[in-house]
Design a protein around this motif. Sequence first.
Motif, PDB file in Angstrom:
ATOM      1  N   ARG A   1       0.869  -1.168   0.000  1.00 60.62           N
ATOM      2  CA  ARG A   1       0.000   0.000   0.000  1.00 60.62           C
ATOM      3  C   ARG A   1       0.909   1.221   0.000  1.00 60.62           C
ATOM      4  NH1 ARG A   1      -3.894  -0.625   5.030  1.00 60.62           N
ATOM      5  NH2 ARG A   1      -1.860  -0.594   6.029  1.00 60.62           N
ATOM      6  N   ALA A   2       0.469   2.300  -0.597  1.00 68.25           N
ATOM      7  CA  ALA A   2       1.298   3.503  -0.679  1.00 68.25           C
ATOM      8  C   ALA A   2       1.654   4.019   0.712  1.00 68.25           C
ATOM      9  CB  ALA A   2       0.585   4.579  -1.494  1.00 68.25           C
ATOM     10  N   SER A   3       0.704   4.007   1.626  1.00 64.64           N
ATOM     11  CA  SER A   3       0.975   4.528   2.971  1.00 64.64           C
ATOM     12  C   SER A   3       2.051   3.716   3.676  1.00 64.64           C
ATOM     13  CB  SER A   3      -0.308   4.547   3.801  1.00 64.64           C
ATOM     14  OG  SER A   3      -0.886   3.249   3.866  1.00 64.64           O
ATOM     15  N   ASP A   4       2.005   2.398   3.549  1.00 63.30           N
ATOM     16  CA  ASP A   4       3.030   1.556   4.167  1.00 63.30           C
ATOM     17  C   ASP A   4       4.385   1.770   3.501  1.00 63.30           C
ATOM     18  OD1 ASP A   4       1.398   0.348   6.110  1.00 63.30           O
ATOM     19  OD2 ASP A   4       0.698  -1.155   4.674  1.00 63.30           O
ATOM     20  N   ALA A   5       4.384   1.900   2.174  1.00 64.99           N
ATOM     21  CA  ALA A   5       5.632   2.121   1.453  1.00 64.99           C
ATOM     22  C   ALA A   5       6.281   3.439   1.893  1.00 64.99           C
ATOM     23  CB  ALA A   5       5.386   2.125  -0.057  1.00 64.99           C
ATOM     24  N   ILE A   6       5.480   4.473   2.077  1.00 67.29           N
ATOM     25  CA  ILE A   6       6.012   5.767   2.525  1.00 67.29           C
ATOM     26  C   ILE A   6       6.580   5.641   3.939  1.00 67.29           C
ATOM     27  CG2 ILE A   6       5.395   8.146   3.126  1.00 67.29           C
ATOM     28  CD1 ILE A   6       3.277   7.901   0.781  1.00 67.29           C
ATOM     29  N   ALA A   7       5.867   4.952   4.829  1.00 64.90           N
ATOM     30  CA  ALA A   7       6.356   4.756   6.196  1.00 64.90           C
ATOM     31  C   ALA A   7       7.675   3.981   6.205  1.00 64.90           C
ATOM     32  CB  ALA A   7       5.300   4.031   7.036  1.00 64.90           C
ATOM     33  N   VAL A   8       7.788   2.988   5.331  1.00 60.88           N
ATOM     34  CA  VAL A   8       9.031   2.213   5.217  1.00 60.88           C
ATOM     35  C   VAL A   8      10.148   3.094   4.659  1.00 60.88           C
ATOM     36  CG1 VAL A   8      10.122   0.325   3.925  1.00 60.88           C
ATOM     37  CG2 VAL A   8       7.943  -0.058   5.094  1.00 60.88           C
ATOM     38  N   ALA A   9       9.850   3.884   3.635  1.00 61.60           N
ATOM     39  CA  ALA A   9      10.864   4.748   3.028  1.00 61.60           C
ATOM     40  C   ALA A   9      11.446   5.715   4.052  1.00 61.60           C
ATOM     41  CB  ALA A   9      10.266   5.519   1.850  1.00 61.60           C
ATOM     42  N   LEU A  10      10.603   6.280   4.899  1.00 69.09           N
ATOM     43  CA  LEU A  10      11.085   7.203   5.921  1.00 69.09           C
ATOM     44  C   LEU A  10      12.045   6.509   6.885  1.00 69.09           C
ATOM     45  CD1 LEU A  10       7.824   9.166   6.731  1.00 69.09           C
ATOM     46  CD2 LEU A  10       9.871  10.065   5.624  1.00 69.09           C
ATOM     47  N   ARG A  11      11.700   5.287   7.268  1.00 66.97           N
ATOM     48  CA  ARG A  11      12.549   4.553   8.208  1.00 66.97           C
ATOM     49  C   ARG A  11      13.846   4.076   7.562  1.00 66.97           C
ATOM     50  NH1 ARG A  11       7.672   4.759   9.847  1.00 66.97           N
ATOM     51  NH2 ARG A  11       7.117   4.516  12.041  1.00 66.97           N
ATOM     52  N   ALA A  12      13.776   3.700   6.302  1.00 70.15           N
ATOM     53  CA  ALA A  12      14.970   3.230   5.591  1.00 70.15           C
ATOM     54  C   ALA A  12      15.777   4.390   5.013  1.00 70.15           C
ATOM     55  CB  ALA A  12      14.562   2.263   4.479  1.00 70.15           C
ATOM     56  N   ARG A  13      15.213   5.599   5.108  1.00 68.20           N
ATOM     57  CA  ARG A  13      15.855   6.815   4.585  1.00 68.20           C
ATOM     58  C   ARG A  13      16.177   6.685   3.097  1.00 68.20           C
ATOM     59  NH1 ARG A  13      17.340  10.130   8.936  1.00 68.20           N
ATOM     60  NH2 ARG A  13      17.315   9.064  10.929  1.00 68.20           N
ATOM     61  N   VAL A  14      15.122   6.288   2.350  1.00 73.22           N
ATOM     62  CA  VAL A  14      15.257   6.150   0.898  1.00 73.22           C
ATOM     63  C   VAL A  14      14.237   7.030   0.198  1.00 73.22           C
ATOM     64  CG1 VAL A  14      16.187   3.798   1.073  1.00 73.22           C
ATOM     65  CG2 VAL A  14      13.720   4.135   0.754  1.00 73.22           C
ATOM     66  N   GLU A  15      14.436   7.211  -1.091  1.00 70.03           N
ATOM     67  CA  GLU A  15      13.573   8.066  -1.910  1.00 70.03           C
ATOM     68  C   GLU A  15      12.205   7.423  -2.153  1.00 70.03           C
ATOM     69  OE1 GLU A  15      14.244  11.129  -3.372  1.00 70.03           O
ATOM     70  OE2 GLU A  15      16.072  11.165  -2.178  1.00 70.03           O
ATOM     71  N   VAL A  16      11.212   8.275  -2.296  1.00 71.04           N
ATOM     72  CA  VAL A  16       9.887   7.873  -2.758  1.00 71.04           C
ATOM     73  C   VAL A  16       9.753   8.389  -4.189  1.00 71.04           C
ATOM     74  CG1 VAL A  16       7.392   8.102  -2.455  1.00 71.04           C
ATOM     75  CG2 VAL A  16       8.893   8.000  -0.441  1.00 71.04           C
TER      76      VAL A  16
END
Length: 176
Positions: free
Chosen positions: A99-114
């Motif tokens: 889901r987009a919301s989960d992907a964004i939450a993961v990206a923030l924690r992994a410090r990667v680009e969206v």
Amino acid sequence: MRLLGVRVRLNAPDHEVLVILDEDSGERSLPIVIGPHEAVAIATVQAGMPMPRPGTHDLLVACVDAAGSKIRQVEITELREGTFVAEVVLENGARVDSRASDAIAVALRARVEVWCADAVLDDAAVVLDVDEDDREHVHLAGTLADEEADARVAEFREFLDTIDPEDFSDQDGAES
């Protein structure tokens, strides 16, 4: 895309919660309706609030790391029947549906680009009426002085203390 923030749209029938992404080089923003739990998962990282124990998104990032891989980026790939579809992209090229919301939450924690597909932006992006001072204030959130960061954390904690789960339920009482 950059995270502009998490907002509650109070004038919507069910007080919709939105995460808003901003184009890196452009003026379009992508509002995505998300659930309250995902909003908290995103907003706590954005506010720099440490959590006492790992949440689900932290667990996913830790599992990927423990397996000897890394998350390279997340991509919002399509808008399917009003739902944003995303993928978590690993360093080996493997793609995990999300889901987009989960992907964004993961990206923030992994410090990667969206990243967001141009077709999705063409279909769903909007131009927000926000002046440059507001944009700069939001984008500097990761580099706030300790005093200002503490004030934002306190403000967010106050929001969490006053929010009621029923604010996010439909008329039948089911969560959206």
